[in-house]
Design a protein around this motif. Structure first.
Motif, short mmCIF file in Angstrom:
data_model
loop_
_atom_site.label_atom_id
_atom_site.label_comp_id
_atom_site.label_asym_id
_atom_site.label_seq_id
_atom_site.Cartn_x
_atom_site.Cartn_y
_atom_site.Cartn_z
N UNK A 19 0.66 -1.44 -0.55
CA UNK A 19 0.23 0.26 0.31
C UNK A 19 0.68 1.29 -0.49
N UNK A 20 1.47 1.18 1.20
CA UNK A 20 3.08 2.86 1.07
C UNK A 20 3.50 2.33 -0.67
N UNK A 21 4.16 1.36 -1.03
CA UNK A 21 4.99 1.63 -2.24
C UNK A 21 3.87 2.25 -3.32
N UNK A 22 2.22 1.29 -3.18
CA UNK A 22 1.36 2.26 -4.23
C UNK A 22 1.18 3.53 -4.28
N UNK A 23 1.42 4.57 -2.86
CA UNK A 23 1.05 5.75 -2.89
C UNK A 23 1.71 6.31 -2.34
N UNK A 24 2.93 5.64 -2.69
CA UNK A 24 4.68 6.26 -3.39
C UNK A 24 4.52 7.19 -4.78
#
Length: 195
Positions: free
Chosen positions: A112-117
């Motif tokens: 999720x955080x990789x996608x948010x980045x």
């Protein structure tokens, strides 16, 4: 000579950084040495110009957008902990992790955080949506002159149309996430050297 832990003591707030980013002490030490090498004038922080020295960013079509991510809220400098927090998004996901404590924040290197980045690299105006215009700008950076403007507009229209489930002409983070469901984002957004 000295042990690694004595060298790690040079890093301000090393234990909190290690917990938050998931980097090992050895990785943090390597990153600290890299940070200090980039900080040629020994200011204790990095500027945009310092980060532009990184060859991989200089040749990356999204290099400027990635550099921008080190400077949230328009700041002009990044300290070591901010530097490492951004890099943590590129840390491979641990295969051996058990059940995560739901009270703890999600790891910076989670899917999720990789996608948010990745999403924020496209969301140029930071309004929580990727408009057709933003998608076109980013794709233009990525493909350069390899395709005609007409082809680029067609690719942009098709990309936005396929991802835009609610028909508002833009791609939300949820739609972005769904459109990349089958992509191995963990592999694509990992730098093995950082483990």
């Amino acid at each position: 000579m000295g042990s690694r832990s004595s060298h790690a003591a040079l890093i301000p707030d090393v234990e909190n950084i290690r917990r938050e980013t998931g980097f090992s002490q050895a990785s943090l030490l390597r990153l600290y040495h890299r940070f200090r090498a980039l900080d040629r004038s020994k200011k204790g922080y990095l500027s945009r110009a310092d980060l532009q020295q990184i060859g991989a960013l200089a040749v990356n079509p999204l290099g400027d957008r990635i550099i921008d991510s080190f400077f949230p809220d328009g700041s002009q400098r990044v300290d070591f902990s901010g530097f490492v927090r951004v890099l943590a998004h590129f840390r491979p996901i641990d295969d051996d992790t058990g059940v995560r404590d739901p009270k703890q924040p999600e790891p910076l290197n989670s899917r999720t955080n990789k996608l948010r980045f990745a999403f924020q690299l496209y969301d140029l105006d930071q309004d929580g949506k990727i408009s057709r215009h933003e998608m076109l700008q980013v794709l233009r950076l990525m493909v350069g002159v390899q395709v005609t403007e007409e082809q680029l507009e067609s690719i942009t229209d098709r990309t936005v149309q396929e991802a835009d489930e609610d028909g508002d002409g833009a791609v939300s983070f949820l739609e972005f996430t769904k459109s990349l469901e089958k992509m191995d984002i963990e592999q694509k957004m990992s730098i093995r050297i950082l483990k």
